[in-house]
Design a protein around this motif. Structure first.
Motif, PDB file in Angstrom:
ATOM      1  N   ALA A   1       0.685  -1.344  -0.415  1.00  0.00           N
ATOM      2  CA  ALA A   1       0.383  -0.359  -0.210  1.00  0.00           C
ATOM      3  C   ALA A   1       1.308   1.484  -0.223  1.00  0.00           C
ATOM      4  O   ALA A   1       0.907   2.255  -0.581  1.00  0.00           O
ATOM      5  CB  ALA A   1      -0.812  -0.088   1.241  1.00  0.00           C
ATOM      6  N   LEU A   2       1.996   0.871   0.679  1.00  0.00           N
ATOM      7  CA  LEU A   2       2.881   3.025   0.389  1.00  0.00           C
ATOM      8  C   LEU A   2       3.315   2.538  -0.376  1.00  0.00           C
ATOM      9  O   LEU A   2       3.859   3.608  -1.040  1.00  0.00           O
ATOM     10  CB  LEU A   2       4.002   2.160   2.044  1.00  0.00           C
ATOM     11  N   LEU A   3       3.598   1.222  -0.709  1.00  0.00           N
ATOM     12  CA  LEU A   3       4.927   1.550  -2.413  1.00  0.00           C
ATOM     13  C   LEU A   3       3.734   2.326  -3.353  1.00  0.00           C
ATOM     14  O   LEU A   3       4.427   3.033  -4.346  1.00  0.00           O
ATOM     15  CB  LEU A   3       5.148   0.495  -2.677  1.00  0.00           C
ATOM     16  N   ARG A   4       2.741   1.882  -3.156  1.00  0.00           N
ATOM     17  CA  ARG A   4       1.525   2.559  -4.349  1.00  0.00           C
ATOM     18  C   ARG A   4       1.681   3.808  -4.378  1.00  0.00           C
ATOM     19  O   ARG A   4       1.536   4.809  -5.227  1.00  0.00           O
ATOM     20  CB  ARG A   4      -0.057   1.813  -4.169  1.00  0.00           C
ATOM     21  N   ARG A   5       1.556   4.149  -3.220  1.00  0.00           N
ATOM     22  CA  ARG A   5       1.434   5.519  -2.939  1.00  0.00           C
ATOM     23  C   ARG A   5       2.545   6.206  -3.235  1.00  0.00           C
ATOM     24  O   ARG A   5       2.779   7.744  -3.679  1.00  0.00           O
ATOM     25  CB  ARG A   5       1.544   6.084  -1.675  1.00  0.00           C
ATOM     26  N   LEU A   6       3.407   6.028  -2.716  1.00  0.00           N
ATOM     27  CA  LEU A   6       5.085   6.401  -3.362  1.00  0.00           C
ATOM     28  C   LEU A   6       5.484   6.759  -4.855  1.00  0.00           C
ATOM     29  O   LEU A   6       6.102   7.662  -5.210  1.00  0.00           O
ATOM     30  CB  LEU A   6       6.151   5.021  -2.972  1.00  0.00           C
ATOM     31  N   TRP A   7       4.587   5.966  -5.563  1.00  0.00           N
ATOM     32  CA  TRP A   7       4.736   6.246  -7.035  1.00  0.00           C
ATOM     33  C   TRP A   7       3.780   7.156  -7.964  1.00  0.00           C
ATOM     34  O   TRP A   7       3.906   7.689  -8.305  1.00  0.00           O
ATOM     35  CB  TRP A   7       4.745   4.496  -7.549  1.00  0.00           C
ATOM     36  N   ARG A   8       2.908   6.952  -6.898  1.00  0.00           N
ATOM     37  CA  ARG A   8       1.782   8.463  -6.998  1.00  0.00           C
ATOM     38  C   ARG A   8       1.438   9.049  -6.924  1.00  0.00           C
ATOM     39  O   ARG A   8       0.789   9.513  -6.876  1.00  0.00           O
ATOM     40  CB  ARG A   8      -0.046   6.812  -6.859  1.00  0.00           C
ATOM     41  N   GLU A   9       1.873   9.231  -6.057  1.00  0.00           N
ATOM     42  CA  GLU A   9       2.017  10.844  -5.266  1.00  0.00           C
ATOM     43  C   GLU A   9       2.996  11.695  -5.091  1.00  0.00           C
ATOM     44  O   GLU A   9       4.177  10.667  -4.584  1.00  0.00           O
ATOM     45  CB  GLU A   9       1.333  10.915  -3.632  1.00  0.00           C
ATOM     46  N   ASP A  10       3.293  12.355  -5.197  1.00  0.00           N
ATOM     47  CA  ASP A  10       4.579  12.707  -5.399  1.00  0.00           C
ATOM     48  C   ASP A  10       5.478  13.010  -4.054  1.00  0.00           C
ATOM     49  O   ASP A  10       6.174  13.103  -3.460  1.00  0.00           O
ATOM     50  CB  ASP A  10       4.565  14.822  -6.048  1.00  0.00           C
ATOM     51  N   VAL A  11       4.592  13.718  -2.966  1.00  0.00           N
ATOM     52  CA  VAL A  11       4.194  14.198  -1.670  1.00  0.00           C
ATOM     53  C   VAL A  11       3.684  13.378  -0.480  1.00  0.00           C
ATOM     54  O   VAL A  11       2.698  13.352  -0.849  1.00  0.00           O
ATOM     55  CB  VAL A  11       4.730  15.384  -1.142  1.00  0.00           C
ATOM     56  N   VAL A  12       4.293  12.638   0.158  1.00  0.00           N
ATOM     57  CA  VAL A  12       3.877  11.351   1.204  1.00  0.00           C
ATOM     58  C   VAL A  12       4.192  12.081   2.126  1.00  0.00           C
ATOM     59  O   VAL A  12       5.280  11.636   2.971  1.00  0.00           O
ATOM     60  CB  VAL A  12       4.548  10.114   0.581  1.00  0.00           C
ATOM     61  N   ASP A  13       2.717  11.393   3.251  1.00  0.00           N
ATOM     62  CA  ASP A  13       2.780  11.437   5.198  1.00  0.00           C
ATOM     63  C   ASP A  13       1.727  10.194   4.909  1.00  0.00           C
ATOM     64  O   ASP A  13       1.293   9.836   4.446  1.00  0.00           O
ATOM     65  CB  ASP A  13       1.971  12.321   5.237  1.00  0.00           C
ATOM     66  N   TRP A  14       2.558   9.539   6.002  1.00  0.00           N
ATOM     67  CA  TRP A  14       2.781   8.111   6.013  1.00  0.00           C
ATOM     68  C   TRP A  14       3.292   7.531   7.742  1.00  0.00           C
ATOM     69  O   TRP A  14       4.090   8.438   8.204  1.00  0.00           O
ATOM     70  CB  TRP A  14       3.503   7.335   5.069  1.00  0.00           C
ATOM     71  N   GLU A  15       1.930   6.893   8.034  1.00  0.00           N
ATOM     72  CA  GLU A  15       2.704   6.144   9.099  1.00  0.00           C
ATOM     73  C   GLU A  15       1.699   4.408   9.014  1.00  0.00           C
ATOM     74  O   GLU A  15       0.670   4.508   8.553  1.00  0.00           O
ATOM     75  CB  GLU A  15       2.357   6.857  10.458  1.00  0.00           C
ATOM     76  N   GLY A  16       2.348   3.971   9.553  1.00  0.00           N
ATOM     77  CA  GLY A  16       2.060   2.183   9.221  1.00  0.00           C
ATOM     78  C   GLY A  16       2.985   1.374  10.648  1.00  0.00           C
ATOM     79  O   GLY A  16       2.842   2.092  11.734  1.00  0.00           O
ATOM     80  N   LYS A  17       2.718   0.286  11.036  1.00  0.00           N
ATOM     81  CA  LYS A  17       3.083  -0.227  11.552  1.00  0.00           C
ATOM     82  C   LYS A  17       3.971  -0.831  11.810  1.00  0.00           C
ATOM     83  O   LYS A  17       5.208  -1.439  12.542  1.00  0.00           O
ATOM     84  CB  LYS A  17       2.076  -2.336  12.122  1.00  0.00           C
ATOM     85  N   PHE A  18       4.951  -1.126  10.458  1.00  0.00           N
ATOM     86  CA  PHE A  18       6.714  -2.122  10.007  1.00  0.00           C
ATOM     87  C   PHE A  18       7.660  -1.034   9.835  1.00  0.00           C
ATOM     88  O   PHE A  18       8.784  -1.402  10.141  1.00  0.00           O
ATOM     89  CB  PHE A  18       5.927  -2.937   8.942  1.00  0.00           C
ATOM     90  N   ARG A  19       7.597   0.007   9.600  1.00  0.00           N
ATOM     91  CA  ARG A  19       8.430   0.882   8.882  1.00  0.00           C
ATOM     92  C   ARG A  19       8.410   2.672   9.576  1.00  0.00           C
ATOM     93  O   ARG A  19       7.110   2.346  10.702  1.00  0.00           O
ATOM     94  CB  ARG A  19       8.951   0.848   7.991  1.00  0.00           C
ATOM     95  N   THR A  20       9.389   3.088   9.791  1.00  0.00           N
ATOM     96  CA  THR A  20       9.089   4.187  10.520  1.00  0.00           C
ATOM     97  C   THR A  20       8.302   5.301   9.681  1.00  0.00           C
ATOM     98  O   THR A  20       8.166   4.608   8.323  1.00  0.00           O
ATOM     99  CB  THR A  20      10.640   5.054  10.707  1.00  0.00           C
ATOM    100  N   PRO A  21       7.780   6.624  10.589  1.00  0.00           N
ATOM    101  CA  PRO A  21       6.763   6.882  10.147  1.00  0.00           C
ATOM    102  C   PRO A  21       6.802   7.974   8.407  1.00  0.00           C
ATOM    103  O   PRO A  21       8.742   8.108   8.771  1.00  0.00           O
ATOM    104  CB  PRO A  21       5.685   7.927  10.324  1.00  0.00           C
ATOM    105  N   LEU A  22       7.225   8.915   7.299  1.00  0.00           N
ATOM    106  CA  LEU A  22       7.186   9.315   6.419  1.00  0.00           C
ATOM    107  C   LEU A  22       6.538  11.384   6.748  1.00  0.00           C
ATOM    108  O   LEU A  22       5.573  10.913   6.854  1.00  0.00           O
ATOM    109  CB  LEU A  22       7.113   8.987   4.891  1.00  0.00           C
ATOM    110  N   GLN A  23       7.250  11.895   6.642  1.00  0.00           N
ATOM    111  CA  GLN A  23       6.682  13.244   6.659  1.00  0.00           C
ATOM    112  C   GLN A  23       7.000  13.789   5.361  1.00  0.00           C
ATOM    113  O   GLN A  23       8.295  14.006   5.227  1.00  0.00           O
ATOM    114  CB  GLN A  23       6.956  13.681   7.678  1.00  0.00           C
ATOM    115  N   GLY A  24       5.952  14.243   4.848  1.00  0.00           N
ATOM    116  CA  GLY A  24       6.825  14.851   3.371  1.00  0.00           C
ATOM    117  C   GLY A  24       7.853  14.683   2.624  1.00  0.00           C
ATOM    118  O   GLY A  24       8.604  14.845   1.739  1.00  0.00           O
TER     119      GLY A  24
END
Lengths: 371, 204
Positions: free
Chosen positions: A138-161
């Motif tokens: 799910a994260l991979l899809r967003r990284l390819w489809r959105e230029d700037v990603v804010d993300w938080e999940g269970k398995f890796r450190t969060p991403l901001q901008g």
């Protein structure tokens, strides 16, 4: 329909000479096999990913990048890319980079990986395999489809901008297949996103593959991507050919009898009866491969496993000559017979680019909502 | 009603098979007395030894083994009998059950039996077979039947605690549970069916 080969990249002693190739020899052999695939008119080369001996392909994009530079038409893919233990950020960047270098001739197949010890080497736990596959993808899809990603999940450190670079070529992410032998959850995942589903279709009986493909097709339609018949299916297969079928059986038997996956188990004859393995003449390979359609429907991609169990490079290249010259041209023609016009071909960068151009500007945000 | 016996005896004729036959015959007779007809199927693991080894290597059952697994998982009642090897069930017996999906036997009525050279192995039923079938979430009958070599030759009848009486008691127990459960079928709704379909996809 696309035809190609997929390699596991095992370093196995040749049982007839008791010689084991070096890692360097095996890696170069895989490259030679890929180049031969293009030369004989195949469409796809896919490499496995492994991080433990006796396998060599730990770094698929490095290998595929090198092959990309030496080929013009071949689609470069994986079988599989570990969506569980690889960081999705690195997958997004590695394959976008490869896409640029290969002028879009890239897709990839996601898999979980099946050996427990590999997970902790990369800080993960095999018991979370399915959850990792779902979240990371799910994260991979967003990284390819959105230029700037804010993300938080269970398995890796969060991403901001965060922006994964480079961006996918022409803004079109590589097409993704999901490979699974026996996990219905992965067929469901492929169906949910309308991605491709690949069954390795080797080592297992046809009725098992049939159930997995049927589940994927049914769920693909359920999620509104099209009819079950329009779902994107890929199959593996395993062949060994000589012009005379008895020669094929005689020559392949020692490799079969000592193969890492089924060696010292069933007989070659039983295994040929019970699974898609074909050992015989090119005509026999054509006939058996055509039966795959009976249980999988009209499908999009057929990959063959040829370079494993210690079969030497020279023999594999001879196999590829037979495959490209005598088998695939007939299969292309025969698989086209009676194929419904609304069953799509396997997506490529060009076809995805054309589809994006046709779509309305709002539709380009589809990936965000799907994720 | 479908009754399946699994016998892991290795010789022909085999006392393990003999015990399996006597147990299933008794269950069938008891069921008949209570007005229920039972079909009996006996699976000799000896004939499947190579197929079982091949399944361990390849991950899928050859056709004749697939049929045996189907018979076992679709049975109403299971009679399982193994010879004692090294203080436990035989490796062949364990390997066969290793190949069955862990959830596939849930709730099934199981009668356990074992054969051995000496009565001193009789606790194999309690320390090896019962835990295995409890792990598989089956309903294991309170009475298991162990037959030592001397049991086959000892004079006893239905009124003493010899082998015939133990077989009889186990047979009755199984028949009465099968009959009770036959009239109380588990409801199977659409959701349960679709879950089953999903779990059927797994061979491990």
């Amino acid at each position: 329909m696309q035809f190609g080969i997929f390699s596991v990249g095992d370093v196995t002693p040749d049982p007839t000479t008791v010689r084991t190739p070096t890692e360097a020899e095996r890696i170069k052999a895989m490259v030679a096999i890929a180049l031969k695939a293009e030369e004989v008119g195949l469409d796809v080369f896919a490499t496995g990913e492994h991080h433990n001996p006796p396998f060599v392909p730990s770094s698929p994009t490095t290998m595929l990048g090198y092959i990309a530079a030496k080929t013009d038409k071949l689609v470069l893919s994986t079988a599989t890319t570990l969506i569980t233990t690889n960081d999705p950020v690195k997958i997004a960047e590695d394959f976008a980079m490869l896409q640029h270098l290969a002028d879009g001739r890239v897709d990839l197949m996601m898999g979980r990986g099946n050996t427990g010890p590999v997970y902790p080497w990369f800080g993960q736990d095999i018991r979370k395999g399915i959850d990792l596959a779902i979240e990371n993808y799910a994260l991979l899809r967003r990284l390819w489809r959105e230029d700037v990603v804010d993300w938080e999940g269970k398995f890796r450190t969060p991403l901001q901008g965060f922006t994964a670079t480079p961006r996918p070529l022409d803004g079109v992410p590589p097409f993704v297949w999901h490979g699974s032998i026996r996990s219905p959850e992965i067929a469901e995942l492929a169906a949910f996103y309308g991605d491709g589903f690949f069954h390795n279709n080797i080592f297992w009986p046809a009725d098992h593959t049939k159930r997995m493909v049927e589940l994927y097709r049914t769920r693909y339609a359920h999620y509104g991507h099209g009819t079950p018949e329009q779902a994107i299916v890929g199959l593996g297969g395993q062949v060994f050919m000589r012009r005379n079928s008895q020669d094929a059986v005689r020559e392949f038997r020692p490799y079969f009898d000592n193969a890492p996956v089924y060696g010292h188990g069933p007989s070659l004859e039983d295994f040929t009866d019970q699974t898609p393995l074909t050992v015989g003449s090119p005509q026999q390979v054509i006939e058996k491969t055509l039966t795959f359609r009976e249980y999988a429907g009209d499908y999009q991609r057929q990959l063959f496993l040829m370079d494993h169990a210690g079969v030497p490079l020279k023999t594999v290249l001879e196999q590829l000559d037979l495959l490209g010259e005598e088998v695939v041209p007939v299969l292309r023609k025969e698989f086209a017979v009676g194929r419904p016009t609304d069953v799509p071909e396997a997506p490529t960068h060009q076809s995805l680019l054309a589809a994006t151009a046709e779509a309305t500007p709002e539709a380009s945000s589809e990936g965000m909502t799907a994720a | 009603m479908k009754l399946v016996a699994v016998s892991a005896g290795l010789s022909t004729p085999s006392s393990t098979r003999l015990l399996a036959d006597r147990l299933t015959d008794t269950v069938r007779d008891e069921l008949a007395d209570q007005g229920h007809k039972a079909d009996v199927d006996v699976i000799e693991l000896r004939a499947l030894a190579v197929a079982i080894a091949n399944n361990l290597v390849t991950g899928f059952p050859p056709p004749q083994l697939a049929a045996a697994i189907e018979a076992v998982t679709s049975a109403d009642g299971l009679v399982t009998v193994t010879p004692v090897f090294s203080a436990s069930y035989s490796g062949l017996f364990k390997s066969f059950f290793d190949l069955i999906d862990p959830g596939a036997l849930t709730g099934k009525t199981v009668l356990i039996g074992a054969t051995g050279g000496t009565p001193r192995h009789s606790l194999v039923l309690e320390h090896a077979l019962r835990p295995l079938f409890t792990y598989l979430r089956t309903v294991v009958l309170p009475t298991g039947v162990y037959a030592a070599s001397e049991d086959w030759g000892s004079g006893s009848d239905a009124h003493t605690e010899g082998l015939p009486a133990r077989i009889r008691r186990a047979g009755r127990e199984m028949a009465s549970i099968l009959v009770a459960r036959a009239t109380d079928p588990l409801p199977e709704d659409d959701l349960a069916l679709s879950k089953k379909k999903l779990s059927d996809l797994r061979f491990d």
